[in-house]
Design a protein around this motif. Structure first.
Motif, PDB file in Angstrom:
ATOM      1  N   VAL A 125     -78.956  41.334 105.049  1.00  0.00           N
ATOM      2  CA  VAL A 125     -78.745  42.450 105.125  1.00  0.00           C
ATOM      3  C   VAL A 125     -78.457  43.210 106.098  1.00  0.00           C
ATOM      4  N   SER A 126     -79.370  43.064 106.733  1.00  0.00           N
ATOM      5  CA  SER A 126     -79.298  44.203 108.410  1.00  0.00           C
ATOM      6  C   SER A 126     -78.602  42.863 108.892  1.00  0.00           C
ATOM      7  N   SER A 127     -77.907  41.241 108.920  1.00  0.00           N
ATOM      8  CA  SER A 127     -76.946  41.450 110.217  1.00  0.00           C
ATOM      9  C   SER A 127     -75.396  41.472 109.141  1.00  0.00           C
ATOM     10  N   GLN A 128     -75.238  41.258 108.295  1.00  0.00           N
ATOM     11  CA  GLN A 128     -74.309  42.087 107.562  1.00  0.00           C
ATOM     12  C   GLN A 128     -73.902  42.815 107.561  1.00  0.00           C
ATOM     13  N   THR A 129     -74.877  43.910 107.455  1.00  0.00           N
ATOM     14  CA  THR A 129     -74.704  45.813 107.886  1.00  0.00           C
ATOM     15  C   THR A 129     -74.455  46.197 109.716  1.00  0.00           C
ATOM     16  N   HIS A 130     -74.791  45.438 110.728  1.00  0.00           N
ATOM     17  CA  HIS A 130     -75.218  45.442 111.870  1.00  0.00           C
ATOM     18  C   HIS A 130     -73.150  45.069 112.088  1.00  0.00           C
ATOM     19  N   GLN A 131     -73.047  43.710 111.485  1.00  0.00           N
ATOM     20  CA  GLN A 131     -71.617  43.498 112.139  1.00  0.00           C
ATOM     21  C   GLN A 131     -70.872  44.270 111.108  1.00  0.00           C
ATOM     22  N   LEU A 132     -70.911  44.853 110.354  1.00  0.00           N
ATOM     23  CA  LEU A 132     -69.643  45.903 110.010  1.00  0.00           C
ATOM     24  C   LEU A 132     -69.840  46.873 110.109  1.00  0.00           C
ATOM     25  N   SER A 133     -70.740  47.845 110.824  1.00  0.00           N
ATOM     26  CA  SER A 133     -71.408  48.994 112.086  1.00  0.00           C
ATOM     27  C   SER A 133     -70.769  48.576 112.682  1.00  0.00           C
ATOM     28  N   LEU A 134     -70.705  47.497 113.202  1.00  0.00           N
ATOM     29  CA  LEU A 134     -70.110  47.118 115.062  1.00  0.00           C
ATOM     30  C   LEU A 134     -68.261  47.110 114.507  1.00  0.00           C
ATOM     31  N   LYS A 135     -68.462  46.748 114.349  1.00  0.00           N
ATOM     32  CA  LYS A 135     -66.145  46.312 113.384  1.00  0.00           C
ATOM     33  C   LYS A 135     -65.744  48.062 113.049  1.00  0.00           C
ATOM     34  N   MET A 136     -66.877  48.322 112.343  1.00  0.00           N
ATOM     35  CA  MET A 136     -66.096  49.993 112.345  1.00  0.00           C
ATOM     36  C   MET A 136     -66.110  50.947 113.183  1.00  0.00           C
ATOM     37  N   CYS A 137     -67.115  50.728 114.166  1.00  0.00           N
ATOM     38  CA  CYS A 137     -67.128  51.409 115.310  1.00  0.00           C
ATOM     39  C   CYS A 137     -65.513  50.859 116.461  1.00  0.00           C
ATOM     40  N   GLN A 138     -65.754  50.121 116.197  1.00  0.00           N
ATOM     41  CA  GLN A 138     -64.472  49.057 116.884  1.00  0.00           C
ATOM     42  C   GLN A 138     -63.051  49.974 116.412  1.00  0.00           C
ATOM     43  N   ASP A 139     -63.536  49.977 115.311  1.00  0.00           N
ATOM     44  CA  ASP A 139     -62.124  50.800 114.116  1.00  0.00           C
ATOM     45  C   ASP A 139     -61.766  51.566 114.704  1.00  0.00           C
ATOM     46  N   GLU A 140     -63.129  52.731 114.751  1.00  0.00           N
ATOM     47  CA  GLU A 140     -63.033  54.341 115.375  1.00  0.00           C
ATOM     48  C   GLU A 140     -62.590  54.597 116.699  1.00  0.00           C
ATOM     49  N   SER A 141     -62.775  53.289 117.944  1.00  0.00           N
ATOM     50  CA  SER A 141     -62.477  53.476 119.192  1.00  0.00           C
ATOM     51  C   SER A 141     -60.947  53.262 119.327  1.00  0.00           C
ATOM     52  N   ASN A 142     -60.337  52.508 118.332  1.00  0.00           N
ATOM     53  CA  ASN A 142     -59.060  51.511 118.641  1.00  0.00           C
ATOM     54  C   ASN A 142     -58.379  52.926 117.224  1.00  0.00           C
ATOM     55  N   LEU A 143     -59.092  53.920 117.167  1.00  0.00           N
ATOM     56  CA  LEU A 143     -57.792  54.922 116.616  1.00  0.00           C
ATOM     57  C   LEU A 143     -57.974  56.072 117.281  1.00  0.00           C
ATOM     58  N   LYS A 144     -58.946  56.576 118.023  1.00  0.00           N
ATOM     59  CA  LYS A 144     -58.983  57.532 119.173  1.00  0.00           C
ATOM     60  C   LYS A 144     -57.937  56.706 120.248  1.00  0.00           C
ATOM     61  N   THR A 145     -57.844  55.754 120.438  1.00  0.00           N
ATOM     62  CA  THR A 145     -56.615  55.474 121.317  1.00  0.00           C
ATOM     63  C   THR A 145     -55.722  55.421 120.946  1.00  0.00           C
ATOM     64  N   VAL A 146     -54.797  55.242 119.810  1.00  0.00           N
ATOM     65  CA  VAL A 146     -53.890  55.967 118.854  1.00  0.00           C
ATOM     66  C   VAL A 146     -53.892  57.231 118.678  1.00  0.00           C
ATOM     67  N   GLN A 147     -55.187  58.037 117.960  1.00  0.00           N
ATOM     68  CA  GLN A 147     -55.255  59.333 118.243  1.00  0.00           C
ATOM     69  C   GLN A 147     -54.360  60.630 119.588  1.00  0.00           C
ATOM     70  N   ASP A 148     -55.171  60.318 120.846  1.00  0.00           N
ATOM     71  CA  ASP A 148     -54.559  60.704 122.021  1.00  0.00           C
ATOM     72  C   ASP A 148     -53.486  60.392 122.643  1.00  0.00           C
ATOM     73  N   GLN A 149     -53.017  59.142 122.051  1.00  0.00           N
ATOM     74  CA  GLN A 149     -51.332  58.953 122.008  1.00  0.00           C
ATOM     75  C   GLN A 149     -50.817  60.096 121.247  1.00  0.00           C
ATOM     76  N   LEU A 150     -50.799  60.071 120.113  1.00  0.00           N
ATOM     77  CA  LEU A 150     -50.556  60.719 119.582  1.00  0.00           C
ATOM     78  C   LEU A 150     -49.927  62.861 120.025  1.00  0.00           C
ATOM     79  N   ILE A 151     -51.413  62.495 120.487  1.00  0.00           N
ATOM     80  CA  ILE A 151     -51.398  64.169 120.631  1.00  0.00           C
ATOM     81  C   ILE A 151     -50.573  64.578 121.534  1.00  0.00           C
ATOM     82  N   ALA A 152     -50.624  63.394 122.851  1.00  0.00           N
ATOM     83  CA  ALA A 152     -49.415  63.221 123.988  1.00  0.00           C
ATOM     84  C   ALA A 152     -48.221  62.933 123.904  1.00  0.00           C
TER      85      ALA A 152
END
Length: 168
Positions: free
Chosen positions: A117-144
């Motif tokens: 469970v700890s390993s699965q949760t870590h992998q899902l958290s890592l993926k979610m954080c990467q997705d947030e980072s990607n979304l922040k990049t798109v969000q910044d482009q939308l602002i511009a």
């Protein structure tokens, strides 16, 4: 009874999603994202990149619509990771309950379940954080590129993946 409840939680697929960000919130009801920021009207975003503020359509060029579609998909990706974490936790609960009710309850089996469970949760958290980072990049482009999007452009924080992992 508890086993049935846990099984029901695993089978449940919540159609709605809410993400509270740095300066606002995003909710998903059906296929419609709603952006909530204090002091401005709500904005909605559809899967095809349609963007409305206070019920009025915002005129968009095809590239702008494409960015909005990327934003929508980014939120959907985060939703999937969040649902995955919930399902992994519920499945582990069912397995732990079954193990504890078994006459041959094994401490090594419990540790293995906890580690999985700890390993699965870590992998899902890592993926979610990467997705947030990607979304922040798109969000910044939308602002511009879309002036009307600017008030909604601080929902996803600008934090590194390491900072996100620490916070989560």
């Amino acid at each position: 009874m508890l086993l049935a409840l846990c099984a029901a939680l695993v089978a449940c697929d919540m159609p709605n999603f809410s993400y509270g960000g740095k300066n606002g919130k995003i909710t998903l009801n059906g296929n419609l994202l709603t952006l909530h920021v204090d002091g401005v009207p709500n904005a909605t975003l559809g899967s095809l990149g349609d963007f409305n503020i206070d019920g009025k359509a915002v005129p968009l060029s095809p590239p702008q619509r494409g960015l909005l579609m990327l934003y929508y998909q980014g939120v959907m990706d985060i939703r999937e990771q969040a649902l995955g974490m919930g399902k992994a936790g519920a499945a582990a609960g069912v397995e732990a309950l079954q193990n504890s009710m078994s006459s041959k309850s094994d401490p090594n089996e419990k540790k293995k379940i906890d580690d999985d469970v700890s390993s699965q949760t870590h992998q899902l958290s890592l993926k979610m954080c990467q997705d947030e980072s990607n979304l922040k990049t798109v969000q910044d482009q939308l602002i511009a590129q879309i002036a009307a999007f600017k008030p909604y452009g601080d929902i996803f924080p600008g934090r590194s993946i390491d900072e996100c992992m620490k916070d989560d």
